[in-house]
Design a protein around this motif. Structure first.
Motif, mmCIF file in Angstrom:
data_model
loop_
_atom_site.group_PDB
_atom_site.id
_atom_site.type_symbol
_atom_site.label_atom_id
_atom_site.label_comp_id
_atom_site.label_asym_id
_atom_site.label_seq_id
_atom_site.Cartn_x
_atom_site.Cartn_y
_atom_site.Cartn_z
ATOM 1 N N UNK A 167 29.582 -64.472 -20.182
ATOM 2 C CA UNK A 167 29.060 -63.213 -20.353
ATOM 3 C C UNK A 167 29.467 -62.195 -19.220
ATOM 4 N N UNK A 168 29.655 -61.004 -19.364
ATOM 5 C CA UNK A 168 29.611 -60.145 -18.320
ATOM 6 C C UNK A 168 28.597 -59.731 -17.604
ATOM 7 N N UNK A 169 28.588 -58.943 -16.484
ATOM 8 C CA UNK A 169 27.252 -58.471 -16.059
ATOM 9 C C UNK A 169 26.239 -57.646 -17.026
ATOM 10 N N UNK A 170 25.396 -58.209 -17.107
ATOM 11 C CA UNK A 170 24.350 -57.582 -18.237
ATOM 12 C C UNK A 170 22.741 -57.636 -17.884
ATOM 13 N N UNK A 171 22.168 -57.146 -18.521
ATOM 14 C CA UNK A 171 20.505 -57.449 -18.316
ATOM 15 C C UNK A 171 20.062 -58.415 -19.176
ATOM 16 N N UNK A 172 18.649 -58.888 -18.742
ATOM 17 C CA UNK A 172 17.936 -59.638 -19.523
ATOM 18 C C UNK A 172 17.629 -59.107 -20.772
ATOM 19 N N UNK A 173 17.318 -58.007 -20.981
ATOM 20 C CA UNK A 173 16.937 -57.103 -22.287
ATOM 21 C C UNK A 173 18.278 -57.262 -23.059
ATOM 22 N N UNK A 174 19.522 -56.837 -22.725
ATOM 23 C CA UNK A 174 20.721 -57.013 -23.619
ATOM 24 C C UNK A 174 20.554 -58.322 -23.944
ATOM 25 N N UNK A 175 20.567 -59.276 -23.170
ATOM 26 C CA UNK A 175 20.968 -60.858 -23.410
ATOM 27 C C UNK A 175 19.913 -61.165 -24.676
ATOM 28 N N UNK A 176 18.652 -60.888 -24.136
ATOM 29 C CA UNK A 176 17.440 -61.453 -25.312
ATOM 30 C C UNK A 176 18.051 -60.720 -26.562
ATOM 31 N N UNK A 177 18.217 -59.366 -26.601
ATOM 32 C CA UNK A 177 18.553 -58.778 -27.892
ATOM 33 C C UNK A 177 19.533 -59.356 -28.673
#
Length: 374
Positions: A332-342
């Motif tokens: 997974x590239x750099x992302x946010x928890x929000x995008x991951x959970x979505x």
């Protein structure tokens, strides 16, 4: 279980479509960031008696109840012996409440009444006059009135029906303040202390700068991460106006990166800007199913009754192991928890598995936030 390759594709859809930029932190008034030192509520506690219960009060085994009722009747001019008290319409209770930081004589406050004996229910009861004491053992309020239990408990012939917890009841506005209190905020040296609810050096420094810009340089200084000293040299009669202006100021607070998970309810709450560094995740799924079937082996005999013959219970157990195919290791590239959970939600990954993934990412050092498990 969907393979993570498909899950990754779903995760990156919002990025490819151009997800909106993270919203910048908004300014918040000082009223929502903390309080002035000295402005605090105070706990009150009392010990009283509830009457009027329909046979659901304390039993005769409760010596405390009999003593309390005897004391009340003695103060009212009636002398009774311990043997003359057999009513179950009375219960001894503890009464708790909260005294505001500023209160005048005659103000009314809410109290909570809880049974400390073996009463089954306080529904329909009336609290007798109970002094409410502060930490200094001085009475500050008097509580009395009809209780609202919000539940019930009925029992008959060993059958019982209960709703909620009827041994605790509320008394809305049932206590009257008898001693006026007023918080002391301004110290003798002309200093005020503003205490932050969420300590942060950055937030404390910005509060001091905002106060200095409004009232002049040297009016405030950040003493620590949770305290800002404010100087007031004006008329004491105008202190309320000064405090109102201070509370109306707005600053941009620092927000601690946190991920709050509740495993019992399957809830995940995280700020939209909580970042996750590049990480590789391997997701495997092995399903183990054990089926047990009990069969009774009945002995065959044609006539008579044999006392030494018993049925034999035979248990047959079947074990199935289903090892899923197509498990994949992806990055997974750099992302946010929000995008991951979505993305995980779109892949129909349940919340409990999301929690396990987030905890594993935190252990790997790729989740830059504190995980608070409730």
């Amino acid at each position: 279980m969907l393979c993570l390759l498909r899950l990754l594709a779903l995760l990156l859809v919002p990025v490819a479509l151009g997800s909106p930029a993270l919203a910048s932190a908004q300014e918040v008034s000082l009223r929502g960031l903390g309080r002035f030192d000295g402005w605090r509520e105070n706990a009150l506690i009392g010990y009283g008696l509830v009457t009027g219960l329909a046979g659901s009060g304390d039993t005769r085994r409760s010596a405390v109840t009999r003593q309390a009722l005897r004391n009340v009747l003695n103060r009212l001019g009636t002398t009774v012996t311990d043997d003359q008290i057999s009513s179950r319409n009375v219960a001894v209770v503890m009464v708790i409440g909260t005294l505001p930081a500023s209160a005048n004589v005659g103000d009314r406050i809410d109290v909570t009444v809880s049974s400390i004996g073996d009463a089954r229910s306080l529904a329909g009861g009336t609290l007798l006059m109970t002094p409410m004491l502060g930490p200094d053992q001085h009475p500050y309020a008097l509580a009395q009135g009809a209780l609202v239990a919000g539940g019930y408990s009925f029992e008959s012939d060993l059958n019982q029906q209960q709703r909620n917890y009827p041994t605790t009841a509320m008394l809305q506005g049932g206590a009257t303040v008898e001693t006026a209190v007023n918080a002391t905020i301004l110290r003798s040296d002309g200093q005020l202390s503003f205490l932050l609810s969420d300590p942060s050096f950055g937030t404390a420094q910005r509060i001091a700068e905002t106060v200095n810009n409004r009232f002049g340089f040297g009016s405030a200084i950040a003493k620590s991460a949770d305290e800002v000293k404010i100087r007031y040299a004006g008329d004491p009669a105008q202190l309320t106006n000064f405090l109102a202006q201070i509370e109306a100021l707005s600053v941009r607070p620092d927000r601690a990166p946190r991920v709050v998970v509740n495993e019992r309810t399957g809830t995940i709450v995280a700020g939209g800007d909580v970042m996750i560094s590049s990480v590789a995740i391997s997701q495997g799924d092995i399903k183990v199913t054990i089926k047990a079937e009990n069969i009774a082996s009945q002995p065959n005999f044609y006539s008579g009754f044999a006392s030494d013959v018993r049925s034999l219970i035979v248990t047959n157990t079947k074990l199935d192991v289903d090892d899923s195919v197509g498990d994949t290791v992806v990055s997974f590239p750099n992302t946010t928890v929000s995008d991951l959970v979505q993305g995980l939600s779109r892949a129909r990954v349940n919340t409990r598995r999301m929690i396990s993934i987030l905890q594993a990412i935190k252990t790997a050092g790729a989740l830059h936030a504190d995980i608070i498990v409730q």
